[in-house]
Design a protein around this motif. Structure first.
Motif, PDB file in Angstrom:
ATOM      1  N   PRO A 143     -52.708  -4.214 -50.236  1.00 31.21           N
ATOM      2  CA  PRO A 143     -54.204  -4.261 -50.072  1.00 31.21           C
ATOM      3  C   PRO A 143     -54.216  -4.378 -48.706  1.00 31.21           C
ATOM      4  O   PRO A 143     -53.432  -5.052 -47.590  1.00 31.21           O
ATOM      5  CB  PRO A 143     -54.836  -4.741 -50.600  1.00 31.21           C
ATOM      6  CG  PRO A 143     -53.730  -5.354 -51.297  1.00 31.21           C
ATOM      7  CD  PRO A 143     -51.926  -5.163 -51.374  1.00 31.21           C
ATOM      8  N   VAL A 144     -54.467  -3.637 -47.449  1.00 35.54           N
ATOM      9  CA  VAL A 144     -54.088  -3.967 -46.137  1.00 35.54           C
ATOM     10  C   VAL A 144     -56.096  -3.753 -45.666  1.00 35.54           C
ATOM     11  O   VAL A 144     -56.830  -2.787 -45.495  1.00 35.54           O
ATOM     12  CB  VAL A 144     -53.682  -3.154 -45.035  1.00 35.54           C
ATOM     13  CG1 VAL A 144     -54.091  -3.586 -43.702  1.00 35.54           C
ATOM     14  CG2 VAL A 144     -52.237  -2.965 -45.621  1.00 35.54           C
ATOM     15  N   ASP A 145     -56.890  -4.794 -45.414  1.00 36.06           N
ATOM     16  CA  ASP A 145     -58.068  -4.954 -45.055  1.00 36.06           C
ATOM     17  C   ASP A 145     -58.044  -4.606 -43.728  1.00 36.06           C
ATOM     18  O   ASP A 145     -58.917  -3.414 -42.675  1.00 36.06           O
ATOM     19  CB  ASP A 145     -58.282  -6.055 -45.110  1.00 36.06           C
ATOM     20  CG  ASP A 145     -59.442  -6.493 -46.476  1.00 36.06           C
ATOM     21  OD1 ASP A 145     -59.131  -5.230 -47.569  1.00 36.06           O
ATOM     22  OD2 ASP A 145     -59.254  -7.572 -47.301  1.00 36.06           O
ATOM     23  N   ARG A 146     -56.906  -5.102 -42.677  1.00 32.88           N
ATOM     24  CA  ARG A 146     -56.763  -4.817 -41.748  1.00 32.88           C
ATOM     25  C   ARG A 146     -55.442  -5.199 -41.694  1.00 32.88           C
ATOM     26  O   ARG A 146     -54.540  -6.042 -41.552  1.00 32.88           O
ATOM     27  CB  ARG A 146     -58.157  -5.395 -40.564  1.00 32.88           C
ATOM     28  CG  ARG A 146     -57.606  -7.750 -40.652  1.00 32.88           C
ATOM     29  CD  ARG A 146     -58.244  -7.905 -39.586  1.00 32.88           C
ATOM     30  NE  ARG A 146     -57.352  -7.268 -38.282  1.00 32.88           N
ATOM     31  CZ  ARG A 146     -58.332  -7.178 -37.022  1.00 32.88           C
ATOM     32  NH1 ARG A 146     -59.694  -7.291 -36.558  1.00 32.88           N
ATOM     33  NH2 ARG A 146     -57.412  -7.079 -35.683  1.00 32.88           N
ATOM     34  N   GLU A 147     -55.140  -4.654 -40.206  1.00 34.54           N
ATOM     35  CA  GLU A 147     -53.714  -5.250 -39.645  1.00 34.54           C
ATOM     36  C   GLU A 147     -53.563  -6.357 -38.622  1.00 34.54           C
ATOM     37  O   GLU A 147     -55.084  -7.222 -37.918  1.00 34.54           O
ATOM     38  CB  GLU A 147     -53.035  -3.846 -38.168  1.00 34.54           C
ATOM     39  CG  GLU A 147     -53.030  -2.454 -38.984  1.00 34.54           C
ATOM     40  CD  GLU A 147     -51.508  -2.956 -39.936  1.00 34.54           C
ATOM     41  OE1 GLU A 147     -51.284  -3.924 -40.088  1.00 34.54           O
ATOM     42  OE2 GLU A 147     -51.425  -1.769 -40.818  1.00 34.54           O
ATOM     43  N   ALA A 148     -52.807  -7.238 -38.202  1.00 28.60           N
ATOM     44  CA  ALA A 148     -53.732  -8.423 -37.167  1.00 28.60           C
ATOM     45  C   ALA A 148     -53.388  -8.399 -35.368  1.00 28.60           C
ATOM     46  O   ALA A 148     -53.456  -9.384 -35.489  1.00 28.60           O
ATOM     47  CB  ALA A 148     -51.973  -9.027 -37.702  1.00 28.60           C
ATOM     48  N   ASP A 149     -52.889  -6.974 -35.088  1.00 29.63           N
ATOM     49  CA  ASP A 149     -53.206  -6.986 -33.919  1.00 29.63           C
ATOM     50  C   ASP A 149     -54.535  -7.066 -33.785  1.00 29.63           C
ATOM     51  O   ASP A 149     -55.322  -6.810 -34.468  1.00 29.63           O
ATOM     52  CB  ASP A 149     -52.593  -5.439 -32.977  1.00 29.63           C
ATOM     53  CG  ASP A 149     -53.592  -4.481 -33.678  1.00 29.63           C
ATOM     54  OD1 ASP A 149     -53.407  -3.906 -32.300  1.00 29.63           O
ATOM     55  OD2 ASP A 149     -52.862  -3.963 -34.528  1.00 29.63           O
ATOM     56  N   PRO A 150     -54.969  -7.252 -32.033  1.00 30.81           N
ATOM     57  CA  PRO A 150     -56.324  -7.174 -31.539  1.00 30.81           C
ATOM     58  C   PRO A 150     -57.073  -6.011 -31.644  1.00 30.81           C
ATOM     59  O   PRO A 150     -58.706  -6.225 -32.452  1.00 30.81           O
ATOM     60  CB  PRO A 150     -56.267  -8.193 -30.438  1.00 30.81           C
ATOM     61  CG  PRO A 150     -55.061  -8.390 -30.443  1.00 30.81           C
ATOM     62  CD  PRO A 150     -54.168  -7.977 -31.398  1.00 30.81           C
ATOM     63  N   ASN A 151     -56.536  -5.281 -31.479  1.00 24.68           N
ATOM     64  CA  ASN A 151     -57.263  -3.616 -31.809  1.00 24.68           C
ATOM     65  C   ASN A 151     -56.185  -3.042 -33.563  1.00 24.68           C
ATOM     66  O   ASN A 151     -57.594  -1.892 -33.563  1.00 24.68           O
ATOM     67  CB  ASN A 151     -56.447  -2.797 -30.789  1.00 24.68           C
ATOM     68  CG  ASN A 151     -56.484  -3.049 -29.577  1.00 24.68           C
ATOM     69  OD1 ASN A 151     -57.397  -3.466 -29.037  1.00 24.68           O
ATOM     70  ND2 ASN A 151     -55.542  -3.485 -29.110  1.00 24.68           N
ATOM     71  N   ASP A 152     -56.335  -3.976 -34.607  1.00 22.41           N
ATOM     72  CA  ASP A 152     -56.038  -3.295 -35.374  1.00 22.41           C
ATOM     73  C   ASP A 152     -55.626  -1.461 -36.195  1.00 22.41           C
ATOM     74  O   ASP A 152     -55.688  -1.302 -36.364  1.00 22.41           O
ATOM     75  CB  ASP A 152     -57.408  -3.331 -36.427  1.00 22.41           C
ATOM     76  CG  ASP A 152     -57.295  -2.416 -38.013  1.00 22.41           C
ATOM     77  OD1 ASP A 152     -56.897  -2.596 -38.215  1.00 22.41           O
ATOM     78  OD2 ASP A 152     -58.572  -2.302 -38.090  1.00 22.41           O
ATOM     79  N   LEU A 153     -55.026  -2.180 -35.407  1.00 17.82           N
ATOM     80  CA  LEU A 153     -53.837  -0.686 -34.954  1.00 17.82           C
ATOM     81  C   LEU A 153     -51.835  -0.412 -35.545  1.00 17.82           C
ATOM     82  O   LEU A 153     -51.277   0.332 -35.657  1.00 17.82           O
ATOM     83  CB  LEU A 153     -54.210  -0.312 -32.881  1.00 17.82           C
ATOM     84  CG  LEU A 153     -55.473   0.962 -33.066  1.00 17.82           C
ATOM     85  CD1 LEU A 153     -54.990   0.722 -31.660  1.00 17.82           C
ATOM     86  CD2 LEU A 153     -55.874   1.637 -34.106  1.00 17.82           C
ATOM     87  N   ALA A 154     -51.541  -1.690 -34.926  1.00 14.60           N
ATOM     88  CA  ALA A 154     -50.334  -1.602 -34.365  1.00 14.60           C
ATOM     89  C   ALA A 154     -49.909  -2.064 -35.781  1.00 14.60           C
ATOM     90  O   ALA A 154     -50.433  -2.647 -36.706  1.00 14.60           O
ATOM     91  CB  ALA A 154     -49.091  -2.317 -34.003  1.00 14.60           C
ATOM     92  N   PRO A 155     -48.957  -1.679 -37.261  1.00 13.51           N
ATOM     93  CA  PRO A 155     -48.403  -2.106 -38.136  1.00 13.51           C
ATOM     94  C   PRO A 155     -47.965  -3.309 -37.945  1.00 13.51           C
ATOM     95  O   PRO A 155     -46.886  -3.239 -37.389  1.00 13.51           O
ATOM     96  CB  PRO A 155     -46.543  -0.775 -38.504  1.00 13.51           C
ATOM     97  CG  PRO A 155     -47.857   0.719 -37.304  1.00 13.51           C
ATOM     98  CD  PRO A 155     -48.699  -0.432 -36.257  1.00 13.51           C
TER      99      PRO A 155
END
Length: 324
Positions: A143-155
């Motif tokens: 389960p992924v609520d959000r990616e960890a990069d500031p833009n919520d884009l990079a895996p």
């Protein structure tokens, strides 16, 4: 130091997001995970791990972990699979398909092909309602609520969860198989961890010379023997045998020189340490290292089961093997 506050803030936030996601995933493990492990464990074939993009890289890492811990596995790129390489999948194989969305065109096609072949399909996916999940016998939810990069884009968070889930599968299978430290050494013979579990004194001392003198050997000849054999020590043998009467080290020589005034009549038995510490030929090298450290010495005479002198093992031997 430039932008230190920003750097640390972003890095800390990244780790917090990923750690929180790992805790959530850990708490959600249940029957689906058990079913996936049992499907792999009971299989007579291999695990075929597949993905596309970053998940393909994750799949390769999981394959490496499986193979090194006793679970046969191969990697199959999802794009290659639908362009001919699906033939790599054999009848007894289990397919592990990794995807964040479960909706990539190649992943959906591969899931369909796997079903048609009749192979068990395990989906490691971020969306349990995805096409991939619906076509799989077992679903490992990452389960992924959000990616960890500031833009919520990079895996970032998603790939961390996938890697961790792969480790969880591998360690659960390792436990079921009763995979031992000796098994690990067999799969990792070249690494320092493997060497700790299989490398023995007999593998090392045979490459060294075997300096030896007798109790009545004069000091001059004793010095020549120690110098020629380059080990900083020599055995003193009972005449006519290979039994140790003692050993002489560089330290013994220095101590003798500090107290003696007449060196002309000094012989080996005047210098030697009687009943020295020894190590058995079949002792693990890592245990020999522990003995050297415990007694603050750099070499040990090696003996066989009958106490016969075989040579020396030196700290440098262990250094060369990366055990120190």
């Amino acid at each position: 130091m430039k932008n230190a506050s920003l750097i640390l803030q972003v890095a800390t936030k990244t780790l917090e997001i990923e750690a929180s996601a790992l805790r959530e995933m850990s708490a959600s493990l249940g029957d689906a995970f058990v079913g996936s492990v049992n499907a792999i464990f009971s299989s007579q074939g291999r695990v075929v791990a597949t993905g596309i993009g970053k998940t393909a890289i994750v799949a390769q890492k999981i394959v490496a972990t499986f193979n090194s811990t006793g679970t046969p596995a191969i990697f199959l790129h999802a794009a290659d699979a639908i362009h001919g390489d699906i033939g790599m999948v054999q009848p007894n194989d289990v397919v592990l398909c990794i995807s964040k969305s479960g909706e990539t065109a190649e992943i959906k096609m591969l899931a369909l092909l796997t079903r048609q072949l009749g192979n068990p399909l395990i989906a490691m996916v971020g969306r349990p309602d995805s096409t991939l999940a619906q076509r799989a016998e077992h679903v490992l939810h990452t389960p992924v609520d959000r990616e960890a990069d500031p833009n919520d884009l990079a895996p970032t968070t998603s790939t961390t969860l996938q890697m961790a889930m792969g480790d969880a599968l591998a360690t659960a299978l390792l436990a079921l198989r009763g995979f031992s430290p000796q098994d690990f050494a067999r799969y990792h013979p070249g690494g320092s961890l493997g060497k700790q579990l299989y490398l023995r004194v007999s593998d090392l001392h045979a490459h060294n010379q075997q300096p030896a003198v007798f109790p009545q050997t004069p000091l001059h000849e004793t010095l020549l023997e120690m110098t020629a054999k380059c080990l900083g020590a020599t055995a003193v043998l009972v005449p006519g045998t290979r039994q140790l009467a003692g050993i002489i080290t560089d330290g013994d020589l220095r101590r003798m020189l500090a107290r003696a005034t007449d060196l002309q009549n000094v012989v080996a038995q005047d210098i030697m340490t009687a009943t020295p510490k020894t190590v058995a030929n079949d002792t693990l090298a890592i245990q020999a290292l522990a003995m050297l450290r415990a007694h603050s010495i750099t070499q040990l005479p090696v003996v066989d089961s009958a106490g016969q002198y075989l040579g020396f093992i030196h700290l440098h031997d262990l250094l060369r093997e990366g055990l120190v």
